[in-house]
Motif scaffolding. Sequence first.
Motif, short mmCIF file in Angstrom:
data_model
loop_
_atom_site.label_atom_id
_atom_site.label_comp_id
_atom_site.label_asym_id
_atom_site.label_seq_id
_atom_site.Cartn_x
_atom_site.Cartn_y
_atom_site.Cartn_z
N ILE A 164 -8.80 -7.35 6.89
CA ILE A 164 -9.61 -6.79 5.43
C ILE A 164 -10.46 -5.85 6.09
CG2 ILE A 164 -9.65 -5.96 3.39
CD1 ILE A 164 -8.00 -8.75 2.88
N THR A 165 -11.17 -6.49 6.46
CA THR A 165 -13.03 -6.32 7.13
C THR A 165 -12.97 -4.84 7.37
OG1 THR A 165 -14.04 -7.93 6.20
CG2 THR A 165 -14.98 -6.46 7.47
N LYS A 166 -12.09 -5.27 9.00
CA LYS A 166 -12.14 -4.33 9.57
C LYS A 166 -11.96 -2.96 9.83
CE LYS A 166 -12.55 -7.43 13.71
NZ LYS A 166 -13.27 -6.77 14.89
N SER A 167 -10.31 -2.80 8.99
CA SER A 167 -9.29 -2.12 8.78
C SER A 167 -10.28 -1.55 7.21
CB SER A 167 -7.86 -2.41 7.29
OG SER A 167 -8.42 -2.59 6.36
N GLU A 168 -11.21 -1.15 6.42
CA GLU A 168 -12.36 -0.86 5.84
C GLU A 168 -13.32 0.12 6.47
OE1 GLU A 168 -12.81 -4.15 1.53
OE2 GLU A 168 -14.17 -4.40 3.66
N GLU A 169 -13.76 -0.72 7.55
CA GLU A 169 -14.79 0.54 8.85
C GLU A 169 -13.64 1.18 9.39
OE1 GLU A 169 -15.44 -2.41 11.71
OE2 GLU A 169 -16.58 -4.37 10.65
N GLU A 170 -12.88 1.46 8.76
CA GLU A 170 -11.88 2.46 9.91
C GLU A 170 -11.32 3.40 8.92
OE1 GLU A 170 -10.91 2.58 13.05
OE2 GLU A 170 -11.89 1.01 13.64
N ALA A 171 -11.53 3.28 6.74
CA ALA A 171 -11.61 4.40 5.99
C ALA A 171 -12.73 3.69 5.57
CB ALA A 171 -9.99 3.68 5.65
N PRO A 172 -13.70 4.36 5.15
CA PRO A 172 -15.15 3.79 4.31
C PRO A 172 -15.19 4.35 3.53
CG PRO A 172 -15.48 5.39 6.83
CD PRO A 172 -14.19 4.42 6.89
N ASN A 173 -14.44 5.34 3.70
CA ASN A 173 -14.50 6.35 1.94
C ASN A 173 -13.01 5.95 1.63
OD1 ASN A 173 -17.32 7.50 3.03
ND2 ASN A 173 -15.85 8.81 4.07
N ALA A 174 -12.56 5.36 1.87
CA ALA A 174 -11.02 5.22 0.55
C ALA A 174 -11.42 3.99 0.24
CB ALA A 174 -9.75 4.76 1.57
N SER A 175 -9.80 3.16 -0.62
CA SER A 175 -10.00 2.51 -1.43
C SER A 175 -8.78 1.88 -0.88
CB SER A 175 -9.67 2.24 -3.12
OG SER A 175 -10.96 3.34 -3.50
N LEU A 176 -9.14 0.38 -0.48
CA LEU A 176 -7.90 -1.01 0.28
C LEU A 176 -7.18 -1.27 -1.70
CD1 LEU A 176 -6.33 -2.44 2.31
CD2 LEU A 176 -7.87 -4.00 1.66
N VAL A 177 -6.05 -0.31 -0.81
CA VAL A 177 -4.60 -0.90 -2.81
C VAL A 177 -3.80 -1.55 -2.68
CG1 VAL A 177 -5.01 1.40 -3.88
CG2 VAL A 177 -3.12 1.45 -1.63
N SER A 178 -3.12 -2.42 -1.13
CA SER A 178 -2.46 -3.16 -0.44
C SER A 178 -2.69 -2.90 0.99
CB SER A 178 -0.97 -2.49 -1.39
OG SER A 178 -0.24 -1.59 0.00
N TRP A 179 -2.23 -4.45 1.27
CA TRP A 179 -1.52 -4.53 2.69
C TRP A 179 -0.05 -5.57 3.39
CZ3 TRP A 179 -1.39 -10.18 3.40
CH2 TRP A 179 -1.86 -10.88 3.10
N ASN A 180 -0.04 -5.47 4.69
CA ASN A 180 1.04 -6.08 5.15
C ASN A 180 0.57 -6.34 6.61
OD1 ASN A 180 3.03 -4.95 7.14
ND2 ASN A 180 4.14 -5.85 4.85
N LEU A 181 1.56 -7.58 6.50
CA LEU A 181 1.23 -8.42 7.89
C LEU A 181 2.83 -8.66 7.99
CD1 LEU A 181 -0.86 -11.58 7.60
CD2 LEU A 181 -1.27 -9.72 8.81
N GLU A 182 3.10 -8.36 9.80
CA GLU A 182 5.14 -8.56 9.99
C GLU A 182 4.30 -7.73 11.43
OE1 GLU A 182 7.38 -5.41 8.84
OE2 GLU A 182 5.45 -3.43 8.56
N VAL A 183 5.43 -8.19 12.35
CA VAL A 183 5.65 -8.34 13.90
C VAL A 183 6.36 -7.08 14.21
CG1 VAL A 183 6.87 -8.86 15.70
CG2 VAL A 183 6.22 -10.72 13.93
#
Length: 199
Positions: A143-162
């Motif tokens: 989550i932290t690493k993904s936030e670094e790529e979108a610093p001005n946005a709000s995280l609303v959901s996430w997904n894990l899959e192959v």
Amino acid sequence: KTASLSLAATLLLAACGGTETPTQDPENSTTESSATSSMESSPTTESTDSKNFEGKSFSVTYEQAVTDFQEAYPDAAISSIDFDKDLGKYSFEINGFDDTQEIEWEVNAENGEETKNKTEKKESDFDDQELMIDDLMAIDELITKSEEEAPNASLVSWNLEVDEDTKTPLFTGEFEEGNNDVDVHLNAETGEFLSVEND
């Protein structure tokens, strides 16, 4: 005799004065440690007020949701995990499978209530891949690493899959930035940044 008494009194006063200082120090150190403790706890409060997930805290963690699914279906493999808002409440949805059936399981992350527990016969063309949970990076780090790529946005959901094409475990952080949707894709094992999609 008078001189001896004066000297003894002076020494006694000096000794008493010396014992007062340690008595004061523990009080001061208690106050200081309380202040330090208070300062150390403030980041927790700040993270609770985060812009992500509307600043909510949750009673069910990712790890607990996975454990509960595995206890309910000990012989099943996990194929995907979603964390998002469903009917106004944040929830974990875990999809899995075993030799004979497909499984959909969901738990409300806010109150721990199981909201879906559905199985159906596995189709002959079923091709979901197992997500090797133990090999993945910690979810907080992803989550932290993904936030670094979108610093001005709000995280609303996430997904894990192959990933179907590369067979790589994929973490997707889904962000909102104004009226735009931003998806950040990471390798879920290494945390390596893969791509960003804007809608």
